[in-house]
Scaffold this motif. Structure first.
Motif, short mmCIF file in Angstrom:
data_model
loop_
_atom_site.label_atom_id
_atom_site.label_comp_id
_atom_site.label_asym_id
_atom_site.label_seq_id
_atom_site.Cartn_x
_atom_site.Cartn_y
_atom_site.Cartn_z
N TYR A 118 1.00 -1.27 0.11
CA TYR A 118 -0.07 0.00 -0.01
C TYR A 118 0.78 1.30 -0.19
CZ TYR A 118 -4.41 -2.33 0.35
OH TYR A 118 -5.64 -3.10 0.04
N MET A 122 1.18 4.79 -2.76
CA MET A 122 1.29 6.29 -2.59
C MET A 122 2.43 6.78 -3.38
SD MET A 122 -0.86 7.04 -0.20
CE MET A 122 -2.08 5.81 -0.24
N LEU A 124 3.41 5.53 -6.48
CA LEU A 124 3.10 5.38 -7.60
C LEU A 124 1.92 5.91 -8.45
CD1 LEU A 124 4.14 1.39 -8.08
CD2 LEU A 124 5.29 3.30 -8.61
N LYS A 125 0.99 6.45 -7.68
CA LYS A 125 -0.40 6.91 -8.22
C LYS A 125 -0.21 8.07 -8.83
CE LYS A 125 -2.01 8.97 -3.53
NZ LYS A 125 -3.05 9.00 -2.89
N ALA A 126 -1.27 8.59 -9.66
CA ALA A 126 -1.17 9.61 -10.39
C ALA A 126 -0.58 11.03 -9.71
CB ALA A 126 -2.52 9.84 -11.12
N GLN A 145 1.31 7.10 -16.14
CA GLN A 145 0.50 6.03 -15.74
C GLN A 145 1.24 4.81 -15.18
OE1 GLN A 145 -2.61 4.69 -18.11
NE2 GLN A 145 -3.96 6.55 -17.47
N LEU A 146 1.34 4.93 -13.89
CA LEU A 146 2.19 3.92 -13.30
C LEU A 146 1.66 2.98 -12.59
CD1 LEU A 146 5.06 6.15 -11.91
CD2 LEU A 146 5.60 4.89 -13.81
N MET A 147 0.32 3.23 -12.04
CA MET A 147 -0.40 2.46 -11.26
C MET A 147 -1.45 1.44 -12.16
SD MET A 147 -0.43 2.02 -7.91
CE MET A 147 -2.06 1.46 -7.39
N TYR A 148 -1.53 0.47 -11.65
CA TYR A 148 -2.55 -0.47 -12.26
C TYR A 148 -1.69 -0.87 -13.75
CZ TYR A 148 -5.45 1.40 -8.87
OH TYR A 148 -5.88 1.89 -7.75
N THR A 149 -0.42 -1.23 -13.93
CA THR A 149 0.29 -1.57 -14.97
C THR A 149 1.07 -2.80 -14.35
OG1 THR A 149 2.09 -0.18 -14.61
CG2 THR A 149 0.55 0.66 -15.96
N ASP A 226 -3.27 -7.50 -7.40
CA ASP A 226 -4.54 -6.93 -7.02
C ASP A 226 -4.44 -5.61 -6.91
OD1 ASP A 226 -5.94 -9.29 -7.64
OD2 ASP A 226 -6.64 -9.51 -5.39
N GLY A 230 -4.44 -3.81 -10.34
CA GLY A 230 -5.78 -3.49 -10.59
C GLY A 230 -6.72 -4.77 -10.71
N ALA A 231 -6.23 -5.89 -10.23
CA ALA A 231 -6.94 -7.24 -10.39
C ALA A 231 -7.65 -7.53 -11.74
CB ALA A 231 -7.83 -7.21 -9.21
N ARG A 232 -7.04 -7.29 -12.77
CA ARG A 232 -7.82 -7.40 -13.82
C ARG A 232 -7.76 -8.92 -14.60
NH1 ARG A 232 -5.77 -2.65 -17.41
NH2 ARG A 232 -4.04 -3.22 -15.73
N SER A 233 -6.47 -9.48 -14.14
CA SER A 233 -6.46 -11.06 -14.41
C SER A 233 -6.58 -11.94 -13.18
CB SER A 233 -5.00 -11.26 -15.06
OG SER A 233 -4.13 -10.78 -14.34
N VAL B 206 -9.07 -1.09 -13.46
CA VAL B 206 -9.01 -1.59 -12.07
C VAL B 206 -10.22 -2.32 -11.44
CG1 VAL B 206 -8.13 -0.74 -9.67
CG2 VAL B 206 -8.16 0.90 -11.55
N PHE B 207 -10.10 -3.32 -10.89
CA PHE B 207 -11.15 -3.73 -9.86
C PHE B 207 -10.71 -3.54 -8.34
CE2 PHE B 207 -11.70 -6.44 -13.96
CZ PHE B 207 -12.97 -6.49 -13.90
N GLU B 220 -6.83 8.13 -11.40
CA GLU B 220 -6.55 7.33 -12.12
C GLU B 220 -7.69 6.94 -12.92
OE1 GLU B 220 -3.45 5.91 -12.17
OE2 GLU B 220 -2.47 6.50 -10.27
N LYS B 344 -11.94 -12.63 -16.44
CA LYS B 344 -10.53 -12.44 -15.98
C LYS B 344 -9.48 -13.09 -16.54
CE LYS B 344 -11.40 -10.04 -11.64
NZ LYS B 344 -10.63 -9.58 -10.52
#
Lengths: 284, 346
Positions: A118, A122, A124-126, A145-149, A226, A230-233, B206-207, B220, B344
């Motif tokens: 967590y 702080m 990496l976020k935009a 765009q670093l987060m969720y990659t 996650d 971003g928990a996409r997969s 994001v999820f 974001e 997913k």
């Protein structure tokens, strides 16, 4: 003398009790549950069945396994690339500095890895620390765009697991006989040559140990993917957690967990034999 | 070794006997979500009634469900969400509730009584509720970009949405845009919803069910499906983040008081439920916790700012399209799971 042997027995006995009560028994329960079926009235239903294991043979589970292995494998490789130079410098530095550097490697380790993940959010976020610094320096105009990659996931995994790579590498590098390196130099080999033909082969057990120590935990660290990805997969860890918590299918989750543990155990066994052989070769 | 086991067993028996002998109606064992009831409310209840309240907490319906199912005693009130009220009622884990013994029950808005998960409120008394709907950051998107749920599929939203990491909510919005129920069990409709959601996947960045406000506040993501509690906090930090109730429908959640099987202090449980439903207490709870109260009288007692905020207190017309999540049978849940995993893993 009798007293100290009793103390020793107590100490060893309590360790074994601890292992049996907190590791072996829960694991046996999990193992047994993996052959049962989910019940309507109870959480599990009696009756022996292999159907949970059969259900694991599906394209979706293979795809999750592939993503998990790929993620853990790349993380181990990145840790090696970052960790080896560090361990090398560490092993070469003066005996006074070494404990301090080791301490700096260990300190973050005392904080729970979820909290550190967590903390990375702080950074990496935009509107996070990294983007603000880069923008203040005028290096970028728009936040990156670093987060969720995928990059964020690897940053998280490498950051969390790097000590597992550095420590065995450091131990292996310390054990390299400096006379061998000197001999190589004296015989006219340049730095690159001595490094790749003497140091690297002699530290192979450390490299393998480090890779295993990073790869195996990384297989289960679904929360890093996650939170930062971003928990996409879906990874194997997500799958096991969901079976327990969402679908209330404890036997299925148990089967997946047992399979994963067995696979990891096999890898450890393989490592054990490989390192044994390497050691024998080194002796000769 | 054998002696030790015997001693422990005996001690346990003695302890169990004495505690059950002491079980009078001057005690209430409340098993509730963590940080879900203000301490002052509980203290005031104890002062007024002389009933001592023992609170234990949980952080997921599943944890509470497993304890009630496996242990089966020791709790007098639990607070499941609507789908778990449905599940526990059907499995016989709850004791029937006589609403006549709760005078203030009549204050609960009609929107929250007699729902499919518990017809006639034979087993549950509404406590707090909220919605899962669409938040839009109007700094990043023109307001008119998203007015309906189906607008989330717009190509210009590629990689700009947040969704709960929750199969019921995500599949639910797919079902709603096709005009089906969020508790759909028809396999053909579920298949269609899956195909619909496949097209939404590229838009989702994001999820996150834990703290979706973070991604919204950091910019974001530009919009997405979030819980109203999260939207409320995001909106109070950045008023540009708005919350809409789409005409196709959305999901509502409702947590209710239930008496689990094996409860020993029924009188205390009834006294507590009625106490919480008194307007002043309900209003104090809603204000302290930031969730909506189903109590019609309580809403009138809230501070002006909270009363007017449509994120916490939408008008009845706004939530008319909302639907409560109900429990799904095992076969249907398997289908949901299968589609969720497919989404997913592509």
């Amino acid at each position: 003398m009798k007293n100290s042997s009793r103390f020793r027995q107590l100490l060893i006995g309590s360790t074994y009790t601890w292992m049996v009560v907190l590791a072996l028994i829960p694991y046996l329960i999990l193992f047994i549950a993996s052959f049962l079926l989910p019940g309507d009235d109870q959480l599990v239903q009696s009756g022996l069945s292999f159907s949970n294991y059969q259900h694991l043979i599906s394209p979706a589970v293979f795809s999750m396994a592939r993503s998990s292995i790929l993620l853990a494998g790349v993380a181990a490789l990145l840790c090696l690339l970052v960790g080896y130079p560090f361990a090398y410098i560490l092993a070469q530095s003066s005996a006074k500095v070494q404990p301090l550097m080791l301490l700096l490697v260990m300190i973050p380790f005392w904080t729970n890895s979820l909290i550190r993940t967590y903390a990375l959010v702080m950074m990496l976020k935009a509107n996070g620390v990294i983007n603000q610094v880069l923008m203040a320096l005028g290096l970028i105009e728009m936040p990156l765009q670093l987060m969720y990659t995928q990059t964020a996931v690897f940053i998280g995994l490498v950051y969390t697991l790097l000590p597992f790579m550095i420590l065995p590498l450091y131990a292996a590098l310390k054990a390299v006989d400096p006379r061998l390196v000197e001999a190589g130099r004296d015989l006219g080999a340049n730095w690159l040559n001595t490094f790749f033909r003497i140091t690297v082969p002699l530290t192979t057990p450390g490299i393998i140990a480090g890779c295993m120590l990073v790869f195996l935990p990384a297989l289960g660290m679904f929360y890093v993917a996650d939170v930062l990805g971003g928990a996409r997969s879906m990874l194997l860890g997500n799958y096991i957690r969901d079976q327990f918590l969402i679908y209330r299918n404890i036997p299925m989750g148990a089967a997946a967990s047992v399979t994963m543990t067995v696979a990891m155990g096999l890898m450890l066994l393989l490592y054990f034999f490989a390192s044994k052989r390497l050691n024998r070769e080194a002796m000769q | 070794m054998k002696n030790i086991v015997q001693a422990v067993l005996m001690a346990a028996t003695v302890w169990a006997l004495t505690t059950s002998a002491l079980a009078s109606d001057k005690v209430l064992n409340l098993y509730i979500w963590s940080e879900y009831i203000p301490d002052e409310v509980v203290a005031d209840f104890s002062k007024k009634t002389g009933i001592k309240v023992n609170i234990s907490t949980y952080d997921s319906n599943e944890a509470m469900y497993a304890k009630v199912k496996l242990v089966g005693k020791g709790y007098d009130i639990v607070v499941p969400s609507s789908d778990f009220v449905g599940l526990m009622r059907r499995e016989g884990l709850l004791l029937p509730i006589d609403t006549k013994k709760i005078p203030h029950f009549s204050l609960v808005a009609p929107r929250f009584v007699n729902q499919s998960f518990d017809p006639n409120n034979g087993y549950s008394i509404p406590y707090m509720w909220g919605s899962t709907s669409i938040a839009v950051n109007t700094e990043l998107l023109p307001k008119e970009t998203i007015t309906k749920a189906v607008d989330l599929w717009k190509p210009e939203l590629k990689g700009r949405l947040i969704m709960p990491n929750d199969l019921r909510e995500v599949i639910g919005i797919g079902l709603k845009t096709l005009g089906y129920s969020i508790n759909e069990t028809n396999p053909e409709h579920l298949e269609k919803a899956y195909q619909q959601l496949q097209k939404l996947m590229p838009n989702i960045r994001v999820f996150d069910s834990d703290s979706p406000k973070q991604a919204l506040l950091a910019g974001e993501v530009a919009a997405g499906l979030v819980y109203n509690g999260e939207a409320f906090i995001a909106n109070s930090e950045n008023p540009a983040i708005t919350y809409i109730y789409p005409p196709e429908g959305f999901s509502l959640w409702l947590d209710s008081f239930c008496i689990p099987k094996g409860a020993e202090h029924l009188e205390a449980a009834y006294a507590f439920m009625d106490y919480v439903l008194t307007p002043k207490v309900s209003a104090a709870i809603s204000e302290a916790m930031g969730y909506s109260s189903p109590n019609t009288k309580a809403i009138t007692l809230l501070p002006e700012a909270m009363k007017k905020n449509s994120i916490v207190n939408p008008s009845p017309e706004m939530v008319a399209q909302g639907e409560f999540l109900d429990h799904l049978d095992a076969d249907t849940l398997k289908l949901y799971e299968q589609y969720w995993v497919q989404l997913k893993t592509h």
